[in-house]
Motif scaffolding. Structure first.
Motif, PDB file in Angstrom:
ATOM      1  N   ARG A  69    -105.967 -14.865  55.324  1.00  0.00           N
ATOM      2  CA  ARG A  69    -106.772 -15.929  54.704  1.00  0.00           C
ATOM      3  C   ARG A  69    -105.979 -17.229  54.791  1.00  0.00           C
ATOM      4  NH1 ARG A  69    -110.175 -13.331  49.616  1.00  0.00           N
ATOM      5  NH2 ARG A  69    -111.244 -11.772  50.921  1.00  0.00           N
ATOM      6  N   ASP A  76    -106.058 -19.232  51.623  1.00  0.00           N
ATOM      7  CA  ASP A  76    -105.093 -19.131  50.527  1.00  0.00           C
ATOM      8  C   ASP A  76    -103.727 -19.709  50.886  1.00  0.00           C
ATOM      9  OD1 ASP A  76    -106.849 -18.038  48.695  1.00  0.00           O
ATOM     10  OD2 ASP A  76    -106.501 -15.990  49.389  1.00  0.00           O
ATOM     11  N   ARG A  85     -99.942 -13.897  43.228  1.00  0.00           N
ATOM     12  CA  ARG A  85    -100.871 -12.919  43.786  1.00  0.00           C
ATOM     13  C   ARG A  85    -101.471 -13.249  45.142  1.00  0.00           C
ATOM     14  NH1 ARG A  85    -104.140 -16.181  40.548  1.00  0.00           N
ATOM     15  NH2 ARG A  85    -106.276 -16.424  41.288  1.00  0.00           N
ATOM     16  N   HIS A  86    -101.148 -14.403  45.709  1.00  0.00           N
ATOM     17  CA  HIS A  86    -101.782 -14.763  46.981  1.00  0.00           C
ATOM     18  C   HIS A  86    -100.821 -14.703  48.157  1.00  0.00           C
ATOM     19  CE1 HIS A  86    -104.931 -16.710  44.381  1.00  0.00           C
ATOM     20  NE2 HIS A  86    -105.658 -16.048  45.245  1.00  0.00           N
ATOM     21  N   HIS A  87    -101.331 -14.130  49.239  1.00  0.00           N
ATOM     22  CA  HIS A  87    -100.620 -14.129  50.511  1.00  0.00           C
ATOM     23  C   HIS A  87    -101.545 -14.716  51.571  1.00  0.00           C
ATOM     24  CE1 HIS A  87     -97.886 -11.439  48.547  1.00  0.00           C
ATOM     25  NE2 HIS A  87     -98.826 -10.531  48.358  1.00  0.00           N
ATOM     26  N   GLU A 207    -106.859 -10.319  39.233  1.00  0.00           N
ATOM     27  CA  GLU A 207    -107.963  -9.601  39.860  1.00  0.00           C
ATOM     28  C   GLU A 207    -107.399  -8.576  40.837  1.00  0.00           C
ATOM     29  OE1 GLU A 207    -110.881 -12.070  41.906  1.00  0.00           O
ATOM     30  OE2 GLU A 207    -111.191 -10.410  43.303  1.00  0.00           O
ATOM     31  N   VAL A 208    -107.838  -7.331  40.650  1.00  0.00           N
ATOM     32  CA  VAL A 208    -107.321  -6.271  41.496  1.00  0.00           C
ATOM     33  C   VAL A 208    -108.372  -5.801  42.495  1.00  0.00           C
ATOM     34  CG1 VAL A 208    -106.174  -4.052  41.540  1.00  0.00           C
ATOM     35  CG2 VAL A 208    -106.012  -5.458  39.516  1.00  0.00           C
ATOM     36  N   ASN A 210    -112.530  -5.829  43.792  1.00  0.00           N
ATOM     37  CA  ASN A 210    -113.830  -6.466  43.806  1.00  0.00           C
ATOM     38  C   ASN A 210    -114.825  -5.481  44.422  1.00  0.00           C
ATOM     39  OD1 ASN A 210    -115.934  -8.254  43.891  1.00  0.00           O
ATOM     40  ND2 ASN A 210    -114.901  -9.791  45.138  1.00  0.00           N
ATOM     41  N   GLY A 237    -106.610  -5.549  46.732  1.00  0.00           N
ATOM     42  CA  GLY A 237    -105.368  -5.977  47.370  1.00  0.00           C
ATOM     43  C   GLY A 237    -104.293  -4.914  47.189  1.00  0.00           C
ATOM     44  N   ARG A 240    -101.285  -6.195  45.295  1.00  0.00           N
ATOM     45  CA  ARG A 240    -101.515  -6.385  43.848  1.00  0.00           C
ATOM     46  C   ARG A 240    -101.453  -5.052  43.119  1.00  0.00           C
ATOM     47  NH1 ARG A 240    -106.206 -11.107  43.361  1.00  0.00           N
ATOM     48  NH2 ARG A 240    -105.284 -12.463  44.947  1.00  0.00           N
TER      49      ARG A 240
HETATM   50  P1  ATP Z   1    -108.598 -14.346  43.946  1.00  0.00           P
HETATM   51  O1  ATP Z   1    -109.693 -14.745  43.005  1.00  0.00           O
HETATM   52  O2  ATP Z   1    -107.412 -13.760  43.270  1.00  0.00           O
HETATM   53  O3  ATP Z   1    -108.254 -15.449  44.916  1.00  0.00           O
HETATM   54  P2  ATP Z   1    -110.637 -13.243  45.619  1.00  0.00           P
HETATM   55  O4  ATP Z   1    -111.730 -13.103  44.617  1.00  0.00           O
HETATM   56  O5  ATP Z   1    -110.642 -14.437  46.479  1.00  0.00           O
HETATM   57  O6  ATP Z   1    -109.194 -13.142  44.867  1.00  0.00           O
HETATM   58  P3  ATP Z   1    -111.792 -11.092  47.169  1.00  0.00           P
HETATM   59  O7  ATP Z   1    -112.439 -11.897  48.227  1.00  0.00           O
HETATM   60  O8  ATP Z   1    -112.627 -10.547  46.084  1.00  0.00           O
HETATM   61  O9  ATP Z   1    -110.562 -11.938  46.551  1.00  0.00           O
HETATM   62  O10 ATP Z   1    -110.955  -9.926  47.892  1.00  0.00           O
HETATM   63  C1  ATP Z   1    -110.841  -8.600  47.364  1.00  0.00           C
HETATM   64  C2  ATP Z   1    -109.448  -8.316  46.842  1.00  0.00           C
HETATM   65  O11 ATP Z   1    -108.444  -8.624  47.816  1.00  0.00           O
HETATM   66  C3  ATP Z   1    -109.062  -9.130  45.629  1.00  0.00           C
HETATM   67  O12 ATP Z   1    -109.581  -8.558  44.460  1.00  0.00           O
HETATM   68  C4  ATP Z   1    -107.547  -9.069  45.683  1.00  0.00           C
HETATM   69  O13 ATP Z   1    -107.054  -7.871  45.111  1.00  0.00           O
HETATM   70  C5  ATP Z   1    -107.256  -9.065  47.171  1.00  0.00           C
HETATM   71  N1  ATP Z   1    -106.910 -10.413  47.653  1.00  0.00           N
HETATM   72  C6  ATP Z   1    -107.748 -11.439  47.892  1.00  0.00           C
HETATM   73  N2  ATP Z   1    -107.112 -12.508  48.383  1.00  0.00           N
HETATM   74  C7  ATP Z   1    -105.814 -12.155  48.464  1.00  0.00           C
HETATM   75  C8  ATP Z   1    -104.654 -12.828  48.907  1.00  0.00           C
HETATM   76  N3  ATP Z   1    -104.698 -14.069  49.396  1.00  0.00           N
HETATM   77  N4  ATP Z   1    -103.478 -12.173  48.857  1.00  0.00           N
HETATM   78  C9  ATP Z   1    -103.412 -10.898  48.381  1.00  0.00           C
HETATM   79  N5  ATP Z   1    -104.478 -10.201  47.948  1.00  0.00           N
HETATM   80  C10 ATP Z   1    -105.669 -10.825  47.986  1.00  0.00           C
END
Ligand code: ATP
Ligand code: MG
Ligand code: MG
Ligand code: MG
Length: 473
Positions: A69, A76, A85-87, A207-208, A210, A237, A240
């Motif tokens: 991403r 991100d 929590r973001h990579h 958030e773990v 979705n 993730g 996470r």
């Molecule tokens: P956040 O709100 O924390 O940015 P998201 O709602 O954008 O997450 P989703 O698109 O729902 O993320 O992706 C499903 C899952 O993937 C998330 O619940 C999270 O656990 C994981 N995830 C999402 N973006 C990242 C990221 N940049 N780095 C690590 N894990 C991620």
């Protein structure tokens, strides 16, 4: 301790035992989707199955999908180094139902895996549902028995129908639907409020998972068309979950990142292990190495330019740590040590990947120091907190600093970049080039902008990866 590798396996086993076909991760370069810059979710490789235009021999699947991403709709990059929590690169664990089970089973599976297999205490878990989704709320409250105070309903953003954290969409068009999310409470020592409250922006409730209830296909004019059969797409993730199960708060403290940060500290000579730059480097090596292994090469436009930007950011962070030698290309070895088993394609190509990075590192190394000196001088002479567009342009044009790299440095110093001025300087250069007859069609655009657009120059790769996806299938 459960390693990240163990957790990935436990997830896949859990779903295999529940009649899911375990499917290999697809490439980071989407095989069948020109609207997508990089694979950004586990569901990407199943898009046509969700749309009903492709049939598979199975109706339940599970995968651990490599995702990036760092551009496009989900970006991100700016969060890396700032949140726990973001990579840019991460692995998304997912289970999928193609017209098979729907909300009830999906929620049961997720709850069963987290509280059963993983042994998480229910009172540490918080859930959200889309405001209109009474069905999901009912399942959580009455069937699973979640305490009402730990469930919140999340509506649309003001004035924007179907734009909500609990309405998932792959892109502007395509499959979408309401979702329910599971959060983990990392404890009161960490600032932040529960989901759905104004304080939620902290890192306490993370958030773990979705769970998307894919019910619609959104067309370009924004209308929602019901899908032939409602489907489930979930994403969790891996890093996470590993942080939770390894008892640490930040993803950067899990086993994989410990290994990479140790390597980055050794290679750059950094003495402070907590330096955010080490996190950035550890993050970026994963994105860069996996992108290269999937066939992307540094370039001045499209996907290749996104890669180049990430590489250069990482190199600049090494420079910031005082490192004057090659270091980034040497991170490939430590990465292969810790991820090569799960990703043999990385292990196999490690020398080639390192060679690509080394070339880029040497190349940027020639201008980085001079560029930084120019920037430092400009900053020292600033009268306000804005780096002039002309400086950003000179850095871009002469020293190979992508605009977001300059922005990254500016942000560290609590400065801004005059982006409009930068654009003007770009435009002036285009005019000059046009006058000199360099661009026949006169439609050249800043590489930075081009990078945000769906790549048009990757037909060769598309072909290549379509074949590759077939091989993997
Ligand atoms: P956040 O709100 O924390 O940015 P998201 O709602 O954008 O997450 P989703 O698109 O729902 O993320 O992706 C499903 C899952 O993937 C998330 O619940 C999270 O656990 C994981 N995830 C999402 N973006 C990242 C990221 N940049 N780095 C690590 N894990 C991620
Ligand atoms: Mg996000
Ligand atoms: Mg979210
Ligand atoms: Mg989400």
């Amino acid at each position: 301790m459960k390693t990240t590798a163990d957790i990935r396996q436990a997830f896949l086993d859990f779903f295999a035992e529940r009649e899911h076909r375990v499917v290999a991760s697809s490439s980071l370069v989407p095989a069948n989707d020109p609207t997508l810059l990089f694979t950004n979710a586990g569901m990407n490789q199943f898009k046509d199955v969700f749309l009903g235009s492709e049939k598979r021999a199975y109706t339940r699947a599970a995968s651990s999908q490599r995702c990036v991403r760092a551009g496009g709709k989900h970006n991100d990059l700016e969060n890396v180094g700032y949140t726990a929590r973001h990579h840019t690169f991460f692995e998304m664990l997912g289970n999928f139902s193609f017209g098979d089970y729907f909300k009830k089973e999906a929620i049961e599976f997720a709850w069963g895996f987290l509280t059963g297999t993983c042994g998480l205490p229910p009172e540490k878990l918080w859930v959200t549902v889309y405001a209109d989704d009474d069905e999901a709320a009912e399942i959580w409250l009455n069937h699973i028995g979640v305490e009402p105070e730990r469930l919140s309903r999340i509506g649309d953003k003001p004035g924007k129908r179907y734009e909500s954290d609990n309405f998932w969409a792959m892109g502007e068009t395509g499959p979408c639907g309401p979702c329910t999310e599971i959060f983990y409470d990392h404890g009161p020592e960490i600032p932040g409020g529960p989901p759905g409250t104004p304080e939620e922006d902290g890192d306490r409730y993370i958030e773990v998972w979705n769970l998307v209830f894919m019910q619609f296909d959104r067309s370009a004019d924004g209308t929602l068309h019901p899908l032939p059969a409602p489907c489930v797409d979930t994403g969790m993730g891996l890093e996470r979950l590993a942080a939770i199960l390894q008892g640490v708060h930040s993803n950067y403290q899990i086993d994989v990142f410990e290994h990479l940060i140790t390597a980055a500290a050794r290679l750059t000579g950094a003495t402070d292990r907590d330096a955010p730059s080490l996190k950035v480097i550890a993050d970026h090596i994963r994105a860069c190495a996996f992108l290269i292994a999937d066939g992307v090469l540094p370039a001045n436009d499209g996907r290749g330019y996104v890669l180049r930007r990430i590489i250069r950011r990482a190199i600049r962070h090494g420079y910031k740590l005082g490192c004057e030698d090659l270091f980034f290309c040497k991170m490939v070895g430590p990465l292969a040590e810790v991820m090569g088993e799960a990703y043999p394609e990385l292990a196999r190509q490690r020398d080639d990947v390192a060679a690509v990075l080394e070339r880029e590192e040497r190349r940027f190394g020639e201008t980085l120091d001079q560029g930084m000196k120019l920037l430092e001088q400009a900053i020292a002479g600033l009268e306000d907190a804005v780096i002039p567009g002309s400086v950003a342009f000179k850095l871009y044009d002469t020293f190979g600093f992508p605009i977001d790299l300059t922005r990254d440095i500016a942000r560290e110093r609590e400065l801004e970049v005059d982006e409009a001025g930068f654009e003007q300087a770009m435009e002036a250069q285009r005019e000059r080039a046009r006058a000199a007859g360099q661009f026949g069609g006169g439609d050249a655009m800043p590489a930075d902008l081009a990078a945000e657009l769906p790549a048009t120059d990757f037909l060769g790769y598309t072909q290549h990866f379509a074949e590759r996806a077939e091989l993997l299938a």
